[in-house]
Motif scaffolding. Structure first.
Motif, PDB file in Angstrom:
ATOM      1  N   VAL A 111       0.644  -0.648  -0.123  1.00  0.00           N
ATOM      2  CA  VAL A 111      -0.430  -0.029   0.084  1.00  0.00           C
ATOM      3  C   VAL A 111       1.224   1.490  -0.133  1.00  0.00           C
ATOM      4  O   VAL A 111       1.724   1.574   0.672  1.00  0.00           O
ATOM      5  N   ASP A 112       0.190   2.393  -0.481  1.00  0.00           N
ATOM      6  CA  ASP A 112       1.124   3.533  -0.350  1.00  0.00           C
ATOM      7  C   ASP A 112       0.042   4.668  -0.447  1.00  0.00           C
ATOM      8  O   ASP A 112      -0.659   4.862  -1.936  1.00  0.00           O
ATOM      9  N   CYS A 113      -1.004   5.350   0.615  1.00  0.00           N
ATOM     10  CA  CYS A 113      -2.407   5.774   0.851  1.00  0.00           C
ATOM     11  C   CYS A 113      -2.048   6.925   2.239  1.00  0.00           C
ATOM     12  O   CYS A 113      -1.187   6.539   2.501  1.00  0.00           O
ATOM     13  N   ASP A 114      -3.175   7.644   2.544  1.00  0.00           N
ATOM     14  CA  ASP A 114      -3.163   8.835   2.925  1.00  0.00           C
ATOM     15  C   ASP A 114      -3.958   7.248   4.489  1.00  0.00           C
ATOM     16  O   ASP A 114      -4.707   6.912   3.766  1.00  0.00           O
ATOM     17  N   LEU A 115      -3.255   7.419   5.813  1.00  0.00           N
ATOM     18  CA  LEU A 115      -3.754   7.115   6.335  1.00  0.00           C
ATOM     19  C   LEU A 115      -4.886   7.446   7.624  1.00  0.00           C
ATOM     20  O   LEU A 115      -5.229   8.879   7.469  1.00  0.00           O
ATOM     21  N   SER A 116      -6.062   6.992   8.028  1.00  0.00           N
ATOM     22  CA  SER A 116      -6.916   7.956   8.821  1.00  0.00           C
ATOM     23  C   SER A 116      -6.451   8.283  10.022  1.00  0.00           C
ATOM     24  O   SER A 116      -5.651   7.772  10.471  1.00  0.00           O
ATOM     25  N   THR A 117      -7.023   9.294   9.812  1.00  0.00           N
ATOM     26  CA  THR A 117      -5.979  10.047  11.779  1.00  0.00           C
ATOM     27  C   THR A 117      -7.492  10.466  12.188  1.00  0.00           C
ATOM     28  O   THR A 117      -8.473  11.106  11.015  1.00  0.00           O
ATOM     29  N   ALA A 118      -7.356  10.750  13.167  1.00  0.00           N
ATOM     30  CA  ALA A 118      -8.901  10.861  14.008  1.00  0.00           C
ATOM     31  C   ALA A 118      -8.761  12.697  13.957  1.00  0.00           C
ATOM     32  O   ALA A 118      -9.830  13.301  13.599  1.00  0.00           O
ATOM     33  N   SER A 119      -7.523  13.313  13.317  1.00  0.00           N
ATOM     34  CA  SER A 119      -7.870  14.895  13.689  1.00  0.00           C
ATOM     35  C   SER A 119      -7.889  15.223  12.020  1.00  0.00           C
ATOM     36  O   SER A 119      -8.174  16.433  11.750  1.00  0.00           O
ATOM     37  N   GLY A 120      -7.368  14.652  10.712  1.00  0.00           N
ATOM     38  CA  GLY A 120      -7.720  14.939   9.794  1.00  0.00           C
ATOM     39  C   GLY A 120      -6.465  15.352   9.369  1.00  0.00           C
ATOM     40  O   GLY A 120      -6.509  15.525   8.008  1.00  0.00           O
ATOM     41  N   THR A 121      -5.922  15.430   9.649  1.00  0.00           N
ATOM     42  CA  THR A 121      -3.979  15.425   9.381  1.00  0.00           C
ATOM     43  C   THR A 121      -3.361  14.884   8.396  1.00  0.00           C
ATOM     44  O   THR A 121      -3.065  13.469   8.552  1.00  0.00           O
ATOM     45  N   ARG A 122      -3.323  14.573   7.906  1.00  0.00           N
ATOM     46  CA  ARG A 122      -2.692  14.107   6.613  1.00  0.00           C
ATOM     47  C   ARG A 122      -1.093  13.047   6.998  1.00  0.00           C
ATOM     48  O   ARG A 122       0.293  13.788   7.306  1.00  0.00           O
ATOM     49  N   VAL A 123      -1.077  12.590   6.736  1.00  0.00           N
ATOM     50  CA  VAL A 123      -0.071  11.519   7.101  1.00  0.00           C
ATOM     51  C   VAL A 123      -0.676  10.000   6.234  1.00  0.00           C
ATOM     52  O   VAL A 123      -0.978   9.245   5.747  1.00  0.00           O
ATOM     53  N   ARG A 124       1.107  10.356   5.120  1.00  0.00           N
ATOM     54  CA  ARG A 124       1.116   8.703   4.250  1.00  0.00           C
ATOM     55  C   ARG A 124       1.663   7.497   4.367  1.00  0.00           C
ATOM     56  O   ARG A 124       2.784   8.166   5.478  1.00  0.00           O
ATOM     57  N   GLY A 125       1.359   6.626   4.484  1.00  0.00           N
ATOM     58  CA  GLY A 125       1.955   5.681   5.245  1.00  0.00           C
ATOM     59  C   GLY A 125       1.803   4.279   3.380  1.00  0.00           C
ATOM     60  O   GLY A 125       1.242   4.498   2.582  1.00  0.00           O
ATOM     61  N   ILE A 126       3.772   4.017   3.695  1.00  0.00           N
ATOM     62  CA  ILE A 126       3.669   3.091   2.590  1.00  0.00           C
ATOM     63  C   ILE A 126       4.067   2.177   2.963  1.00  0.00           C
ATOM     64  O   ILE A 126       5.259   1.622   4.139  1.00  0.00           O
ATOM     65  N   GLY A 127       3.965   1.023   2.690  1.00  0.00           N
ATOM     66  CA  GLY A 127       4.729  -0.744   3.011  1.00  0.00           C
ATOM     67  C   GLY A 127       3.828  -1.806   3.066  1.00  0.00           C
ATOM     68  O   GLY A 127       3.152  -1.491   1.869  1.00  0.00           O
ATOM     69  N   THR A 128       4.069  -2.602   3.194  1.00  0.00           N
ATOM     70  CA  THR A 128       2.726  -3.916   3.279  1.00  0.00           C
ATOM     71  C   THR A 128       1.899  -4.182   4.684  1.00  0.00           C
ATOM     72  O   THR A 128       2.698  -3.990   5.592  1.00  0.00           O
ATOM     73  N   LEU A 129       1.080  -4.786   4.542  1.00  0.00           N
ATOM     74  CA  LEU A 129       0.033  -5.680   5.225  1.00  0.00           C
ATOM     75  C   LEU A 129       0.307  -6.563   5.007  1.00  0.00           C
ATOM     76  O   LEU A 129       0.532  -7.832   4.362  1.00  0.00           O
ATOM     77  N   ALA A 130      -0.104  -8.025   5.950  1.00  0.00           N
ATOM     78  CA  ALA A 130       0.330  -8.971   6.235  1.00  0.00           C
ATOM     79  C   ALA A 130      -0.852  -9.671   6.151  1.00  0.00           C
ATOM     80  O   ALA A 130      -2.317  -9.511   6.960  1.00  0.00           O
ATOM     81  N   VAL A 131      -1.542 -10.567   5.861  1.00  0.00           N
ATOM     82  CA  VAL A 131      -2.817 -11.268   5.909  1.00  0.00           C
ATOM     83  C   VAL A 131      -3.089 -12.912   5.530  1.00  0.00           C
ATOM     84  O   VAL A 131      -2.143 -13.161   4.448  1.00  0.00           O
ATOM     85  N   ARG A 132      -3.852 -13.715   5.710  1.00  0.00           N
ATOM     86  CA  ARG A 132      -4.174 -14.714   6.319  1.00  0.00           C
ATOM     87  C   ARG A 132      -5.122 -15.273   6.310  1.00  0.00           C
ATOM     88  O   ARG A 132      -6.564 -14.351   6.423  1.00  0.00           O
ATOM     89  N   ALA A 133      -5.602 -16.541   5.742  1.00  0.00           N
ATOM     90  CA  ALA A 133      -6.675 -17.274   6.034  1.00  0.00           C
ATOM     91  C   ALA A 133      -7.477 -17.555   7.024  1.00  0.00           C
ATOM     92  O   ALA A 133      -5.694 -19.021   7.095  1.00  0.00           O
ATOM     93  N   ALA A 134      -7.825 -18.821   7.942  1.00  0.00           N
ATOM     94  CA  ALA A 134      -7.850 -19.779   8.988  1.00  0.00           C
ATOM     95  C   ALA A 134      -9.524 -20.212   9.017  1.00  0.00           C
ATOM     96  O   ALA A 134      -9.839 -19.459   9.064  1.00  0.00           O
ATOM     97  N   ILE A 135      -8.978 -21.530   8.855  1.00  0.00           N
ATOM     98  CA  ILE A 135      -9.850 -22.251   9.760  1.00  0.00           C
ATOM     99  C   ILE A 135     -10.568 -23.194  10.565  1.00  0.00           C
ATOM    100  O   ILE A 135      -9.765 -23.993  10.931  1.00  0.00           O
ATOM    101  N   THR A 136     -11.577 -22.850  10.997  1.00  0.00           N
ATOM    102  CA  THR A 136     -11.145 -23.635  12.433  1.00  0.00           C
ATOM    103  C   THR A 136     -12.807 -24.626  12.961  1.00  0.00           C
ATOM    104  O   THR A 136     -13.442 -24.417  12.673  1.00  0.00           O
ATOM    105  N   GLY A 137     -12.081 -25.994  13.491  1.00  0.00           N
ATOM    106  CA  GLY A 137     -13.435 -26.691  13.344  1.00  0.00           C
ATOM    107  C   GLY A 137     -13.712 -27.332  12.665  1.00  0.00           C
ATOM    108  O   GLY A 137     -14.924 -27.452  11.667  1.00  0.00           O
ATOM    109  N   GLY A 138     -13.577 -27.047  10.848  1.00  0.00           N
ATOM    110  CA  GLY A 138     -14.078 -27.178   9.540  1.00  0.00           C
ATOM    111  C   GLY A 138     -14.527 -26.582   9.001  1.00  0.00           C
ATOM    112  O   GLY A 138     -15.575 -27.002   8.229  1.00  0.00           O
ATOM    113  N   ARG A 139     -15.456 -25.168   9.766  1.00  0.00           N
ATOM    114  CA  ARG A 139     -16.382 -24.302   9.359  1.00  0.00           C
ATOM    115  C   ARG A 139     -16.748 -23.060   9.534  1.00  0.00           C
ATOM    116  O   ARG A 139     -17.629 -22.988   8.775  1.00  0.00           O
TER     117      ARG A 139
END
Lengths: 338, 319
Positions: free
Chosen positions: A68-96
């Protein structure tokens, strides 16, 4: 060529962890068998699907990265740009139960401008803030901005929902699933923030729009343990919400027993045995779960619901028995004896 | 009652990453194509003589930095794009020519091994790990735009055609490099072409896999891949019967290394630029990355996490 060691400290230490967990029903008519899990969750060739059998079947896909390379949400509305990666995974519990879980660590960046992409890939699961304000004490502003979904002034920020949705979609499209679910259950979304602090805190808010947010602290535990806690919390919140919904729809005060049975049967068959809060949470974070379980009392509410279903089932059996006893005495007596 | 200390583990739940032996530097002495081979053994020897001072410089520099530098040398033979001669003839010529020039080749690899090594589809494993460089404004709402088989370091020019509303040819817009400071150096790399049901990986793509192998960063389910094996004696007649990487010198330092150095003729500059654009978008397993950095720290060396900083070149005009 190697160079002698020196410190590679940059940015501002630990930063804050933000993430989202989506939980829903796996689209398959039967519980998925343990031996099928690697095929369904093998989303990255060459990386293993980790699977657990005790105390409950649970498997986790390898972690994928999303840039990602985008502006991050801030409560104050201040502009903060963030660049980097998110980790994402899937999980299955109880086969269900299927979960899509994405997270990142927000940290003060190394530069005022964007660096080559290889710099960000060298820090998987980290988004660096870039620009003049990169080392501004922004933690609270970013955490509040991320959790508050009603603030219209802020930048939309990272689309965790789409990222979790994409990985869940990829699993649900697996050719090993028959894409039929035994009952309907709504998907839930838990958005979370974790900050390092010696003070132990956990908060859970159920919004009136169905949104769930949680805010926790951790103290030295590995990030993986914090993520597992949030996933476990999301799983049990979903189980509780789904069981509540099944009972709401399936247990009217009066009505034919057959209808009731048809409606609550899925809960008995597929959900009740899945309740195991804290099963995979590291010991040092368990107190957080336990305090949440005291107030509002997830397990207390779960037990009440399960007892209600059992009472209904017992009542139903008794009614059936007495009805048949009155109807065909001879055959039924025999039936009871055998 | 005292509580017992319980340990319980499940093997299927573990993340296991094999450690592999590492040198300090892996030096590539050259890359052999059919044309070079056909130029004859003398031409090969002259080539090695031109490489030698650069290889010696690498040793000198490292002797000044670490007490006992482990430096291994390697050589890549193209058996992927063109098949020529046989392993015993080609390798025999190579060894004779390098020896005559005073150079030692520790390992010989074949380019096909960068596509599939000993049954493991390395090129595909690396492809699955690509995390494309996101243009500014990317927030995860949709997967990044991509052209099948191509990888760039920025945003492509909008594809041409007619502006529907205006009914006229749309004005050209420039591509843009994502990490550009003031001006762009945009590069779009072709990673493969499909011919029938066979995928042909491009030269820079296989060269990117080659760098990852030399840096010891690839694993298959935690296991090492393309592990060097002692050169078979006699060498087989068919390239397919040769392992991906063979070890020519039994006492050689490990094949993989913290850093790589390649001595290349300047005509390979565009290829190496493409290699770096690809490598800059490969996500190395966090566990492997961590393992290498820790191993370096144990030797009191700082190994950069950014893999592009571990890859160096000596590029004279002609070799």
């Amino acid at each position: 060529m190697p160079s002698p060691a020196r410190s590679d400290a940059g940015g501002d230490g630990a930063g804050i962890l933000i993430g989202e967990v989506h939980t829903g029903l796996l689209l398959n008519s039967a519980s998925l068998r343990q031996d099928m899990l690697p095929a369904v969750l093998g989303l990255l060739p060459g990386e293993r699907v980790r699977s657990f059998e005790r105390p409950i079947s649970h498997a986790v896909s390898p972690e994928l990265l999303v840039g990602v390379d985008c502006d991050l949400s801030t409560a104050s509305g201040t502009r903060v740009r963030g660049i980097g990666t998110l980790a994402v995974r899937a999980a299955i519990t109880g086969g269900r139960v299927l979960q899509g879980s994405a997270w990142t660590r927000l940290m003060g960046g190394h530069a005022e401008h964007r660096l080559p992409w290889s710099h960000y890939l060298a820090r998987p699961g980290v988004v660096e803030t870039v620009g003049r304000r990169r080392n501004h004490p922004y933690h609270a502003d970013l955490a509040d901005g991320f959790l508050d979904r009603t603030n219209n002034r802020k930048a939309p920020g990272i689309d965790f929902g789409a990222i979790c949705g994409q990985i869940m979609g990829e699993v649900q499209r697996s050719p090993y699933l028959d894409r039929r679910s035994p009952f309907k259950a709504a998907r839930t979304t838990l958005r979370w923030v974790a900050e390092e602090s010696p003070e132990r805190r956990i908060g859970f808010i159920l919004g009136d729009d169905g949104s769930r947010t949680t805010r926790i602290t951790f103290d030295g535990q590995p990030i993986s343990a914090v993520i597992e806690l949030c996933e476990d919390l999301a799983l049990h919140d979903w189980l509780l919400s789904t069981l509540l919904d099944v009972i709401d729809r399936g247990m009217p005060s009066d009505g034919p027993h057959e209808t009731m049975m048809r409606r609550i049967r899925p809960a008995v068959d597929h959900l009740i045995h899945l309740w195991m809060p804290g099963a995979r949470v590291v010991e040092s974070l368990l107190p957080l779960w336990e305090s949440l379980d005291t107030k509002p009392g997830f397990t207390r509410q779960w037990d009440t619901l399960v007892n209600r279903i059992r009472d209904q089932l017992a009542l139903r059996t008794l009614t059936l028995l007495s009805a048949s006893a009155e109807g065909v005495p001879g055959r039924n007596e025999q039936g009871i004896r055998s | 009652m005292t509580s017992a200390h319980v340990t319980f583990g499940e093997v299927a739940a573990e993340r296991r990453i094999s450690n592999i032996p590492l040198s300090h530097v892996s030096v590539e002495l050259g890359h052999l194509y059919m044309d070079d081979f056909e130029a004859g053994r003398d031409a090969l020897r002259r080539q090695f003589e031109r490489v030698r001072p650069w290889a010696e410089t690498v040793t000198q520099i490292n002797e000044g930095r670490v007490r006992r530098p482990r430096i291994s040398t390697c050589f890549l033979i193209d058996d992927y794009f063109t098949r020529f001669s046989t392993p015993s003839v080609v390798i025999g010529d190579l060894l004779a020519a390098s020896e005559a020039a005073g150079l030692r080749i520790d390992y010989i690899a074949r380019e096909s091994g960068c596509a599939v090594a000993d049954g493991v589809p390395l090129a595909e494993l690396v492809h699955a790990r690509l995390v494309p460089d996101p243009p500014p404004g990317t927030n995860g709402s949709r997967p990044p735009p991509h052209e099948s088989g191509w990888l760039s370091n920025g945003e492509r020019s909008p594809s041409g055609g007619v502006d529907e509303a205006m009914g006229q040819v749309a004005a050209w817009l420039p591509p843009r490099e994502n990490a550009a400071r003031h001006h762009s150096i945009f590069l779009d790399v072709e990673m493969w072409t499909d011919e029938g049901d066979r995928r042909i990986w491009s030269c820079p793509y296989l060269a990117a896999v080659w760098q990852l192998l030399r840096l010891g960063l690839l694993r298959d389910d935690g296991r090492p891949v393309a592990v060097p094996v002692p050169a078979p004696d006699p060498l087989p007649d068919d390239w397919d019967d040769l392992p991906a990487i063979i070890q020519m010198v039994p006492s050689a330092p490990p094949f993989a290394a913290y850093t790589t150095m390649s001595v290349l003729s300047s005509r390979f500059l565009p290829v190496e630029h493409a290699v770096r654009v690809i490598l800059g978008q490969v996500s190395i397993s966090a566990a492997v990355l961590e393992q290498t950095v820790r191993r370096g720290a144990d030797e009191n060396l700082e190994i950069p996490r950014d893999i592009l900083k571990r890859i160096g070149y000596a590029i004279p005009g002609e070799i």
